[in-house]
Design a protein around this motif. Sequence first.
Motif, short mmCIF file in Angstrom:
data_model
loop_
_atom_site.label_atom_id
_atom_site.label_comp_id
_atom_site.label_asym_id
_atom_site.label_seq_id
_atom_site.Cartn_x
_atom_site.Cartn_y
_atom_site.Cartn_z
N TYR A 1 0.83 -1.21 0.00
CA TYR A 1 0.00 0.00 0.00
C TYR A 1 0.86 1.24 0.00
O TYR A 1 0.66 2.18 -0.78
CB TYR A 1 -0.88 0.01 1.26
CG TYR A 1 -2.19 -0.76 1.14
CD1 TYR A 1 -2.31 -1.86 0.28
CD2 TYR A 1 -3.30 -0.39 1.89
CE1 TYR A 1 -3.49 -2.56 0.19
CE2 TYR A 1 -4.50 -1.08 1.80
CZ TYR A 1 -4.58 -2.18 0.96
OH TYR A 1 -5.74 -2.86 0.87
N ILE B 1 -6.51 3.12 -1.89
CA ILE B 1 -5.30 3.77 -1.32
C ILE B 1 -5.35 5.28 -1.55
O ILE B 1 -5.03 6.08 -0.67
CB ILE B 1 -4.03 3.15 -1.93
CG1 ILE B 1 -3.96 1.67 -1.53
CG2 ILE B 1 -2.78 3.89 -1.48
CD1 ILE B 1 -2.90 0.86 -2.25
N GLU C 1 1.13 4.12 -2.72
CA GLU C 1 0.85 5.52 -2.39
C GLU C 1 1.99 6.42 -2.86
O GLU C 1 1.79 7.48 -3.44
CB GLU C 1 0.66 5.65 -0.88
CG GLU C 1 0.17 7.02 -0.49
CD GLU C 1 0.10 7.20 1.03
OE1 GLU C 1 -0.28 6.26 1.74
OE2 GLU C 1 0.45 8.30 1.48
#
Lengths: 801, 181
Positions: A537, A594, A541
């Motif tokens: 994640y 996300i 990001e």
Amino acid sequence: MKLIRLLHLRTKLIASILLTSVLAVVLTSLALVSYDRYYQIKNVSEDMRILADVVANRSTAALVFADTHQAEANLIALGENPNVIMACIYDSGGEVFALHHFTQLDQKPCPVNASSSAMTIDDNIEIFAPIELDGLVVGSLYIDLSLLWINNRWQQQIQFIFIVSLLVIALAFMIARYLQQLLIKPIQKITSTARTISEQQDYSLRAERGVKDELGDMVDVFNDMLSKIQQENDRLGASEEKFRQLSTVSPVGIFQVDLEHKITYVNNRWSQITGMEQPHVSLENWLSRIRIQDRRRALKAWSALMQHHQDFVVEVGFEKGEDITWSIIEASVLHDGKGEVYGYMGAISDITDLKNAQLQMETLAFFDPLTGLSNRRLFIDRLEKAVSESRRRSTFIALLFIDLDQFKRINDSLGHEAGDQLLVEIARRLETSVRESDTVSRIGGDEFTVLLSDIDSSNGVRHICEKILTRLGKPIAINNQEVITTVSIGITLGPSDGDTGSTLMRNADMAMYQAKAMGRNNYQFFSEDMNQEMMGYLEIEKNLRASIKAQDEFVIFYQPKTNLSDGEFIGAEALIRWLPKGKDMISPDRFIPIAEESGLIVPIGKWVLRESCMQIKRLIDLGVWPEHAKVAVNLSARQFSDPELIHHIQETLQLTGCPVSILELEITESTLMGDVESAILTMRHIKEIGISIAIDDFGTGYSSLSYLKRFPIDVLKVDRSFVMDIPKDRNDMEITAAVIAMAHKLHLKVVAEGIETQAQLDFLKDNHCEYGQGYYIAKPMPMEQLEAYIGGQLLVGLPSV
Amino acid sequence: MAKGWRQICFVPTFAALIFSCMVPVCHAELKTHQIKAAYLYQISKFVFWPAERKQVDTFQVCQLGPDSYGGTLQKMVGRTVFNKPVTIQSISSLQQAQSCHLLIISDPKSVPSDSLRKLVSEHSVLTVVDGSKHWDIGMVSFVLEKKRVRLHINLSLAKLSGLTFAANLLEVASEIHTDKK
């Protein structure tokens, strides 16, 4: 000297005048007498010398011619002077040639050393004169002269001086007494006035000015000084009165302590606060009433004040039965005019109310007022302590992160009060599910944590979680209704999963999300996989941020929507695709959550809106885009709550030149359910611009029908989860049919999503669903294909549906 | 008497020295001549001659007649009177006495009073005689009184010759002759 200092001024004055006068008279007289004596002797000596020379000269012939009679006759001539005692003439050999005694008594012979011509003075004057003839000494003359008369004269003079001195003393005494009166009187008056003032404390009195000299000036200065003292005294009195009044009405207790530790002054407030009535109690007595926990500190502060003159402020409690009066004592040293310390002054304030408020605030700061559980702050503190404790003792701890499933729905449908009741009940059930030594906290709206210490095995934790799930799963009666609520639990173990509080919190959070993802009402242990996923994640990001900056790694695919009755192209949904450089395309299902979580969805959403408008505008300009077709752009929850939303949409439309009528915004049902009133307002603004609104994923957000009625929307999009199981799931088919029917009742158009089979298409057509979207109709496609797709439709006409 | 002699004997030492009147000699019987000779020299100190009589080379002591001093006068030679050395000269007549300052007349009877008065009035000569009877000839007369040599002075004659006698000398004179007397 000491004695002189003790004498009165007037005595000193008289004594000094007398002494000066007598000294002057005596010294002057003695000087004169001494001079007189000297002068007389000198005169007599000189006279006698001359006489001796004369007689010596006259006696030359008598000596030369051995005429003793004549010589004696010459000597007798000396008898003219009554003081001559005897006279002798010696010949050249020193032998006595002639002599004569002028007195009958005490006749002496002529002295032997007649050759000497020196004159000696004792009580007598002795004169030796040479007798010369033609330059040769032929003999000598001796004269003995008595000075008795001079001594007599001297005695008489002394007597005279004595008498004169007595007279002078008498006169000087009289003058001195007069002068003393003149000088001492004004001073006595000042002294008398000062004494009266001192006795009567009356500063209005003034000394009388009798004379105009320096003493008069002194009286004036004294009186001026009195005026100033009177003014100062008045001012001091006023100041003291002011102080007394202030002290009386002061909300602060005031006290004064002398150097012997006696409390010499207190005001009423002091007595009220300390409960001690009488003044003049000792400081020690007062301080002994301070509760034992604070006494040592207070005594230390007092000791520092007394020994090192350090001012202090201490907070202490006085025990009054079971109650405690909290006070702040401040004190500092008191200096007199010379800067010497003569005592201490201080103030005492009753801060009991403040202290209680502070305690209350501390409670609020660390405890949740609703459930009475410890709050996040206290929990974090206890967690940190437990972590370090477990590290030290090599024990295990477990952290449970509990989140209520669907709490928002209950809150919305039953009201906040019911929601609160629910939270209180859940808190109670959680507390009873764990040991007393474990910590249960409410760290957020519907988020709870449980800290289990001294864990033997993960089985024990599992057992507790089962217990929690069971207990919380039982119905809860709220407002005469039975509510069933479930929770999702994330579990992490320390120190194996993490050795800091923050790591454990993050792990438990992650595990809780996993439990949610696993369908709620279950518990999940944190695992390294989860961590890896989380790391993934974070990676995504990071890359997303870079791509947003670059703006050339996103593309928009369009999934066409058609009229189910005739297959006509009525628009397309704009869907973002992410193609990071050198990597495979990343699915929106992976990166959109996300982006939502991190807030990156806002810039992405803006880009999508602008890009779609630009591209569709180009199609319009090319004449490809049908007149009534709409492009649907998804609006995330964050975008929807952005206060700049309307402004931004208008700006984009203006910038791209895209007509308002072709734009449709899709908003998910859950987005609208956050703050319904505000959502309605925002939707109205959007509608005012002329943009149509579609509710996306309808059926998943527990929309209340009453709200739906108020939403200014145009289209309902039935969620794919309902369409997906048609025709196998009858429930879903009924729901879908009901949704379509309800939408029509509300005069809304319906778009069914996720149509993948002919059977689904048929069912939807049978239920009069207007529009459809899905792989069966057309997959999402890039702009170029869409252009061709629309063009093909226009050329070919209706597809076979 | 003895005292008187002793006193005379003790008369100034310098006199004794001048006349070799030594202390041992003083105890012996001193001859009247010696005392007179000593007095003669002393008297010259109490007499004041006119100024013109001092314009000479010597102080001349002249003796008219036989030597009545027994040769003791020679002792004066070598001494000075008003800083002039003393010379002794014997003369035989009054005419020879014109240059003399001091004239000892041993035989006053042989000298006529008028001639002497003429001589002294013209030449300021101090005349000395022995005995009390010849005071008209001698301005100074040595007179033996109670075995002591005393002086008699004729002031008138001295005044006639222009000589002045010191008051001291007059005081010791046992007799003074003047015109009134």
